[in-house]
Write a protein that holds these residues in place. Sequence first.
Motif, PDB file in Angstrom:
ATOM      1  N   ASP A 401       0.851  -1.185   0.000  1.00 40.75           N
ATOM      2  CA  ASP A 401       0.000   0.000   0.000  1.00 40.75           C
ATOM      3  C   ASP A 401       0.887   1.234   0.000  1.00 40.75           C
ATOM      4  O   ASP A 401       1.793   1.356   0.837  1.00 40.75           O
ATOM      5  N   ILE A 402       0.637   2.124  -0.953  1.00 39.18           N
ATOM      6  CA  ILE A 402       1.441   3.332  -1.067  1.00 39.18           C
ATOM      7  C   ILE A 402       0.532   4.561  -1.045  1.00 39.18           C
ATOM      8  O   ILE A 402      -0.671   4.457  -1.308  1.00 39.18           O
ATOM      9  N   LEU A 403       1.125   5.712  -0.739  1.00 39.91           N
ATOM     10  CA  LEU A 403       0.414   6.985  -0.834  1.00 39.91           C
ATOM     11  C   LEU A 403       1.390   8.033  -1.348  1.00 39.91           C
ATOM     12  O   LEU A 403       2.616   7.849  -1.284  1.00 39.91           O
ATOM     13  N   VAL A 404       0.839   9.097  -1.881  1.00 36.72           N
ATOM     14  CA  VAL A 404       1.649  10.214  -2.352  1.00 36.72           C
ATOM     15  C   VAL A 404       1.193  11.478  -1.636  1.00 36.72           C
ATOM     16  O   VAL A 404       0.000  11.795  -1.627  1.00 36.72           O
ATOM     17  N   GLU A 405       2.159  12.169  -1.014  1.00 33.97           N
ATOM     18  CA  GLU A 405       1.924  13.479  -0.411  1.00 33.97           C
ATOM     19  C   GLU A 405       2.445  14.533  -1.377  1.00 33.97           C
ATOM     20  O   GLU A 405       3.591  14.459  -1.822  1.00 33.97           O
ATOM     21  N   THR A 406       1.604  15.514  -1.700  1.00 31.44           N
ATOM     22  CA  THR A 406       1.951  16.514  -2.705  1.00 31.44           C
ATOM     23  C   THR A 406       1.860  17.919  -2.117  1.00 31.44           C
ATOM     24  O   THR A 406       0.892  18.240  -1.410  1.00 31.44           O
ATOM     25  N   ARG A 407       2.866  18.732  -2.425  1.00 31.88           N
ATOM     26  CA  ARG A 407       2.873  20.137  -2.026  1.00 31.88           C
ATOM     27  C   ARG A 407       3.002  21.007  -3.265  1.00 31.88           C
ATOM     28  O   ARG A 407       3.747  20.672  -4.201  1.00 31.88           O
ATOM     29  N   VAL A 408       2.290  22.119  -3.275  1.00 36.80           N
ATOM     30  CA  VAL A 408       2.403  23.098  -4.358  1.00 36.80           C
ATOM     31  C   VAL A 408       3.525  24.058  -3.993  1.00 36.80           C
ATOM     32  O   VAL A 408       3.402  24.850  -3.049  1.00 36.80           O
ATOM     33  N   THR A 409       4.638  23.968  -4.718  1.00 38.83           N
ATOM     34  CA  THR A 409       5.794  24.820  -4.405  1.00 38.83           C
ATOM     35  C   THR A 409       5.821  26.098  -5.225  1.00 38.83           C
ATOM     36  O   THR A 409       6.566  27.024  -4.907  1.00 38.83           O
ATOM     37  N   LEU A 410       5.026  26.143  -6.304  1.00 33.82           N
ATOM     38  CA  LEU A 410       4.939  27.356  -7.110  1.00 33.82           C
ATOM     39  C   LEU A 410       3.584  27.385  -7.807  1.00 33.82           C
ATOM     40  O   LEU A 410       3.190  26.411  -8.450  1.00 33.82           O
ATOM     41  N   GLY A 411       2.886  28.483  -7.664  1.00 39.75           N
ATOM     42  CA  GLY A 411       1.654  28.712  -8.394  1.00 39.75           C
ATOM     43  C   GLY A 411       1.623  30.163  -8.809  1.00 39.75           C
ATOM     44  O   GLY A 411       1.192  31.034  -8.044  1.00 39.75           O
ATOM     45  N   ASP A 412       2.126  30.421 -10.001  1.00 33.94           N
ATOM     46  CA  ASP A 412       2.312  31.809 -10.429  1.00 33.94           C
ATOM     47  C   ASP A 412       1.957  31.903 -11.911  1.00 33.94           C
ATOM     48  O   ASP A 412       2.708  31.436 -12.770  1.00 33.94           O
ATOM     49  N   GLY A 413       0.792  32.492 -12.206  1.00 34.26           N
ATOM     50  CA  GLY A 413       0.375  32.611 -13.600  1.00 34.26           C
ATOM     51  C   GLY A 413       0.233  31.254 -14.255  1.00 34.26           C
ATOM     52  O   GLY A 413      -0.472  30.376 -13.756  1.00 34.26           O
ATOM     53  N   LYS A 414       0.949  31.076 -15.358  1.00 38.20           N
ATOM     54  CA  LYS A 414       0.832  29.810 -16.095  1.00 38.20           C
ATOM     55  C   LYS A 414       1.754  28.727 -15.538  1.00 38.20           C
ATOM     56  O   LYS A 414       1.759  27.597 -16.027  1.00 38.20           O
ATOM     57  N   LYS A 415       2.531  29.048 -14.488  1.00 35.74           N
ATOM     58  CA  LYS A 415       3.490  28.096 -13.927  1.00 35.74           C
ATOM     59  C   LYS A 415       2.915  27.368 -12.715  1.00 35.74           C
ATOM     60  O   LYS A 415       2.308  27.986 -11.834  1.00 35.74           O
ATOM     61  N   LEU A 416       3.136  26.061 -12.671  1.00 34.53           N
ATOM     62  CA  LEU A 416       2.709  25.232 -11.541  1.00 34.53           C
ATOM     63  C   LEU A 416       3.825  24.246 -11.245  1.00 34.53           C
ATOM     64  O   LEU A 416       4.271  23.518 -12.134  1.00 34.53           O
ATOM     65  N   ARG A 417       4.282  24.250 -10.003  1.00 36.18           N
ATOM     66  CA  ARG A 417       5.338  23.315  -9.608  1.00 36.18           C
ATOM     67  C   ARG A 417       4.862  22.502  -8.413  1.00 36.18           C
ATOM     68  O   ARG A 417       4.293  23.056  -7.465  1.00 36.18           O
ATOM     69  N   LEU A 418       5.110  21.196  -8.485  1.00 41.36           N
ATOM     70  CA  LEU A 418       4.641  20.269  -7.457  1.00 41.36           C
ATOM     71  C   LEU A 418       5.814  19.458  -6.921  1.00 41.36           C
ATOM     72  O   LEU A 418       6.701  19.047  -7.685  1.00 41.36           O
ATOM     73  N   TRP A 419       5.764  19.203  -5.615  1.00 35.13           N
ATOM     74  CA  TRP A 419       6.738  18.317  -4.980  1.00 35.13           C
ATOM     75  C   TRP A 419       5.971  17.112  -4.435  1.00 35.13           C
ATOM     76  O   TRP A 419       5.075  17.252  -3.615  1.00 35.13           O
ATOM     77  N   HIS A 420       6.296  15.927  -4.959  1.00 38.01           N
ATOM     78  CA  HIS A 420       5.607  14.700  -4.567  1.00 38.01           C
ATOM     79  C   HIS A 420       6.542  13.812  -3.748  1.00 38.01           C
ATOM     80  O   HIS A 420       7.716  13.656  -4.101  1.00 38.01           O
TER      81      HIS A 420
END
Length: 481
Positions: A401-420
């Motif tokens: 059993d696995i899970l993924v924790e995700t954080r939004v590290t950048l949300g600026d205009g057309k840019k989206l960065r995620l850390w999983h």
Amino acid sequence: MNKIAAIVGGGVIGGGWAARFALMGWDVRVFDPDPEAQRKIGEVVAGAERALPMLYDAPMPARGTISFHTDLAEAVAGAAYIQESVPERLELKHKVLAAIQAACSPESVIGSSTSGFKPSELQQGAARPGQIVVAHPFNPVYLLPLVELVPGDDADEPIFEQACDILRAIGMYPLHVQAEIDAHIADRFLEAVWREALWLVNDGIATTEQIDNAIRYGFGLRWAQMGLFETYRVAGGEAGMRHFMEQFGPCLKWPWTKLMDVPEFTDELVDLIAGQSDAQSGHMSIRQLERLRDNNLVAMLRALKGQEAAAGKLILDHEATMQQPLVDEVPLITVRRKVPVDWVDVNGHMNEGRYGQVFSDASEAVMTHVGADRAYIAAGHSYFTAETSIKYLAETLVGEDILVETRVTLGDGKKLRLWHEMKRAADGEMLASCDQFLLHVSLATRRSCPPLADVRDAVERLARLHAGASEGPAPRAPRDI
């Protein structure tokens, strides 16, 4: 309606029912006088816990309890669904069904796993005949979705509809058999094939292994996803079923089968078949064969699921009812699942390409959460992944059993960065991490552009929420394994 199921008779079929209900979030009460019932059902449930969640890419519901009872009345009292799976002796079934009706609610569904008896036979002398329906499953009940539901002429319509609803809710396909007939539908096909197989072995034409190979390397694969008539429709070519019938209809008069007769069931025939079967599969235990069967079924059902076909489409539709929307939190839990058998490579652990699948699923969960869902994409907007960096930190094994924790590290205009961070659910150990950079695009121009206002605001809200907690621990170097 409560989510309590009572299983009366805990053999292979009863154990499969118990596993299916419990893993779909129902509390299960089991009545079986066999002193070994708890051990036997425990082994069936263990196999189901490993296999059934592999079919789904959504988190399973919280597992229900399984309790064992020495008093039948105690087991069935207050249960919304009761499944009788005692041996195929009509007088025994009458006795058990009478005891069930004496203790259960009149609104409870009483299903019988019988493969041979008709509803009218089971309902003879019953206090409430319409409460009893045939609900004939197929082994393993926890993986195969078909259940032949036969209400009979004395059916109680609300009871029948409730049975359908409950079975669909636990991921099964209730096939409404509208008219009573001995052995229902599916077992009549199996009986025909079984009779012909007995003749072929008896007459020295084929061994048990050759017959099994004829099925599993040939028409069995077609039947798994197209059934009988659709397979033959394709065989008729562009002219379809009518051409097939005209071309192959005359062969029905040829003496190809012995279906109207059955070989004498002698000790010699039993010894012959048992000996050939031992030579074919005797090197494996029953539990090993069950695991091989379950692995193969999971892989085939998942393949059908990927094509949205046959039983795979049923799983896909059922999975949609299990999806839980994300809530704003730090971090977002974007994936909860079990690693299926078809994700494992020759080294026995999850193939590196599947990590990309997991993190892709995680990013899609984020997109849906901020409003960039299927409707948004259909309207011509989406996010494209521009760059990923994945670190593999520990082995991920089949069935974990696995899970993924995700954080939004950048949300600026057309840019989206995620850390999983992908973790093992059992102990929280980080198995892999992924730094993912996405750009919002117009699907009309296939070029980057700002997101629509609602999506932009949702992304920026998450970025502010995750600020300060967004970096996570520094990725570790892969450990020696």
